[in-house]
Design an enzyme around this catalytic site. Sequence first.
Site, PDB file in Angstrom:
ATOM      1  N   GLY A  12       0.764  -1.219   0.054  1.00 28.97           N
ATOM      2  CA  GLY A  12      -0.058   0.072   0.021  1.00 28.97           C
ATOM      3  C   GLY A  12       0.938   1.114   0.143  1.00 28.97           C
ATOM      4  N   ASP A  13       0.248   2.519  -0.063  1.00 26.38           N
ATOM      5  CA  ASP A  13       0.846   3.812   0.043  1.00 26.38           C
ATOM      6  C   ASP A  13       1.872   3.936  -1.311  1.00 26.38           C
ATOM      7  OD1 ASP A  13      -0.549   4.258   2.255  1.00 26.38           O
ATOM      8  OD2 ASP A  13       1.163   3.017   3.317  1.00 26.38           O
ATOM      9  N   GLY A  17      -2.797   6.975  -5.766  1.00 21.98           N
ATOM     10  CA  GLY A  17      -3.769   8.136  -5.926  1.00 21.98           C
ATOM     11  C   GLY A  17      -3.613   8.746  -7.091  1.00 21.98           C
ATOM     12  N   ASN A  38     -10.197   2.367   5.455  1.00 24.71           N
ATOM     13  CA  ASN A  38      -8.559   2.078   5.975  1.00 24.71           C
ATOM     14  C   ASN A  38      -7.592   2.486   4.740  1.00 24.71           C
ATOM     15  OD1 ASN A  38      -9.568  -0.086   4.255  1.00 24.71           O
ATOM     16  ND2 ASN A  38      -8.424  -1.625   5.062  1.00 24.71           N
ATOM     17  N   HIS A  41      -5.927   8.050  -0.105  1.00 21.72           N
ATOM     18  CA  HIS A  41      -4.892   8.429  -0.764  1.00 21.72           C
ATOM     19  C   HIS A  41      -5.090   9.902  -1.025  1.00 21.72           C
ATOM     20  CE1 HIS A  41      -7.248   5.849  -4.117  1.00 21.72           C
ATOM     21  NE2 HIS A  41      -7.986   7.326  -3.898  1.00 21.72           N
ATOM     22  N   ARG A 143     -22.339 -13.642   8.207  1.00 18.36           N
ATOM     23  CA  ARG A 143     -23.603 -13.539   7.605  1.00 18.36           C
ATOM     24  C   ARG A 143     -24.845 -12.849   8.524  1.00 18.36           C
ATOM     25  NH1 ARG A 143     -24.022 -18.953   5.272  1.00 18.36           N
ATOM     26  NH2 ARG A 143     -22.327 -19.265   6.954  1.00 18.36           N
ATOM     27  N   THR A 240      -4.663  -6.979   5.200  1.00 20.11           N
ATOM     28  CA  THR A 240      -5.968  -6.139   5.487  1.00 20.11           C
ATOM     29  C   THR A 240      -6.999  -7.541   5.001  1.00 20.11           C
ATOM     30  OG1 THR A 240      -7.417  -4.751   5.280  1.00 20.11           O
ATOM     31  CG2 THR A 240      -6.334  -5.225   3.303  1.00 20.11           C
ATOM     32  N   ARG A 304       0.427   7.635  10.929  1.00 25.54           N
ATOM     33  CA  ARG A 304       1.281   6.631  11.535  1.00 25.54           C
ATOM     34  C   ARG A 304       2.887   6.659  10.577  1.00 25.54           C
ATOM     35  NH1 ARG A 304      -0.945   0.951  12.474  1.00 25.54           N
ATOM     36  NH2 ARG A 304      -2.058   1.453  10.326  1.00 25.54           N
ATOM     37  N   PRO A 305       4.032   6.764  11.155  1.00 29.84           N
ATOM     38  CA  PRO A 305       5.140   7.063  10.512  1.00 29.84           C
ATOM     39  C   PRO A 305       5.117   5.580   9.800  1.00 29.84           C
ATOM     40  CG  PRO A 305       5.718   6.866  12.904  1.00 29.84           C
ATOM     41  CD  PRO A 305       4.238   7.181  12.944  1.00 29.84           C
ATOM     42  N   ARG A 306       5.532   5.641   8.440  1.00 26.20           N
ATOM     43  CA  ARG A 306       5.728   4.360   7.810  1.00 26.20           C
ATOM     44  C   ARG A 306       7.281   3.834   7.831  1.00 26.20           C
ATOM     45  NH1 ARG A 306       3.045   7.212   2.718  1.00 26.20           N
ATOM     46  NH2 ARG A 306       1.034   7.161   3.255  1.00 26.20           N
TER      47      ARG A 306
HETATM   48  P1  IMP Z   1      -6.799  -2.801   8.596  1.00 31.56           P
HETATM   49  O1  IMP Z   1      -6.756  -3.000   7.254  1.00 31.56           O
HETATM   50  O2  IMP Z   1      -7.219  -1.710   9.184  1.00 31.56           O
HETATM   51  O3  IMP Z   1      -7.195  -4.208   9.176  1.00 31.56           O
HETATM   52  O4  IMP Z   1      -5.154  -3.168   8.987  1.00 31.56           O
HETATM   53  C1  IMP Z   1      -4.574  -4.328   8.474  1.00 31.56           C
HETATM   54  C2  IMP Z   1      -3.071  -3.928   8.001  1.00 31.56           C
HETATM   55  O5  IMP Z   1      -3.049  -3.433   6.822  1.00 31.56           O
HETATM   56  C3  IMP Z   1      -2.205  -3.077   9.036  1.00 31.56           C
HETATM   57  O6  IMP Z   1      -0.878  -3.355   8.898  1.00 31.56           O
HETATM   58  C4  IMP Z   1      -2.692  -1.736   8.220  1.00 31.56           C
HETATM   59  O7  IMP Z   1      -1.452  -1.095   8.609  1.00 31.56           O
HETATM   60  C5  IMP Z   1      -2.657  -2.239   6.882  1.00 31.56           C
HETATM   61  N1  IMP Z   1      -3.219  -1.274   5.779  1.00 31.56           N
HETATM   62  C6  IMP Z   1      -4.355  -1.126   6.054  1.00 31.56           C
HETATM   63  N2  IMP Z   1      -4.713  -0.174   5.041  1.00 31.56           N
HETATM   64  C7  IMP Z   1      -3.442   0.571   4.367  1.00 31.56           C
HETATM   65  C8  IMP Z   1      -3.305   1.236   3.610  1.00 31.56           C
HETATM   66  O8  IMP Z   1      -4.233   1.788   2.579  1.00 31.56           O
HETATM   67  N3  IMP Z   1      -2.102   1.258   3.290  1.00 31.56           N
HETATM   68  C9  IMP Z   1      -0.953   0.995   3.866  1.00 31.56           C
HETATM   69  N4  IMP Z   1      -1.222  -0.252   4.763  1.00 31.56           N
HETATM   70  C10 IMP Z   1      -2.525  -0.179   5.086  1.00 31.56           C
END
Ligand code: IMP
Length: 425
Positions: A12-13, A17, A38, A41, A143, A240, A304-306
Amino acid sequence: MPVTVVVGLQWGDEGKGKIVDSLARTSDVVVRFQGGANAGHTVVVGEQEVIFHLLPAGVLHEGVENVIANGLVVDPATLLGEIDALSKLGLSLSGKLFLSDRAHIVFPYHRWQDKATESRAGEAQLGTTRRGIGPAYSDKVIRHTAFRFCDLFDESSFRKRLERVVSEKNRWQEFFGDGESILAKELADEYLDYFGRLKEYICDTSSLLRDRDSSGKRILLEGAHGTLLDVDFGTYPYVTSSNCTALGALQGSGLPLKTMTESIGVLKAYSTRVGSGPFPTELEGKDGEWLRERGREYGATTGRPRRCGWFDAVAARYAIELNGIDRIALTKLDVLDQVDPIRVCTSYTSEGSEVSSFPAEARVLEKVEPGYVDVAGWTKATPDVTRFEDLPPQAQGYVRRLEDQTGAPVSLISVGRKRDQIIHR
Ligand code: IMP
């Protein structure tokens, strides 16, 4: 007509976007097909930064239809917040936004459950965004306790069923959470109010998409998160709860297999991840911090810091093969402008032997030794470059090295945060 899917190939990231925003200009319909709030972008429009968690990136473009498809779990309050924010910028989504009647609904108790499950996991936390995503997808599969937008059309049956579900969730909260409880009637009133405002957008989006495809419209399927966070193929359990791959795009949108014509993968010129889980090329200490500051690597959703590290060609190859990627959009090349040499991970070794396929087990991936090649840096600014030939020769060399390593051509290169800082190759 083309149905193009754009997916992230890392955790991700990747900067999807901006790429989606650029491709949306030549699309008629842009579709989100999985995940929920979650995702996040950031698109930079002039001097203004716009962050979307749920809305597809096409909302900023004239004449583009936007679909939130069946594969999502949608928090209606967040969605309405985004709709309102756009309306303050003078953009109305009436007739431009379509929300699937089959999409699942996120409730406040999903956020409780997410928070409490994470806290109780202690050291084994996944580092979720705490937006209730996992619990909402769990309810979808269980369900009995799930609600879709179509369930809100029948008010009395919605109220009745919500009462039962809330009493179950309250018991759960008493036992595992911090004892907070919800009144079913108030929650039903709140959600029926959201429904009243969202009703104009709700429809059968799968049928709408098939119709648009038959009438020759160009459809862009916009992935959220990234392949390594996919619930089936990512670094499980540090993933996720949805399918973030091109494979998930059809299921999550309801488009038939034969309609898909192209898949574009987005790769950042280095690697990042947020939350817990294995990250073979992670840079710890000062180098990692430098990259984080230089690349502004802070989560768009949680701030959060990546975690930052070198480009991982082993993981990229895996993601490219899995998704069947036709071409790559490479982002944030300019972040590496001052780095020399630049390291690229080309192999993993485990207990003295080369690892031939991407490991299924997080504990194996946790321990692999990355093998690196050093590539010459260019130590020149690239943000104003608009043609590939005008990039410094070493930057061109870095792009070619990534192509050799991953086996897919790089056709778009992003060299800055603004919309026009993009090289079409
Ligand atoms: P959840 O999707 O909130 O359940 O998180 C599960 C994992 O996916 C965690 O490590 C989150 O930081 C990561 N995560 C969820 N969405 C993103 C995103 O858009 N970018 C980066 N990491 C994500």
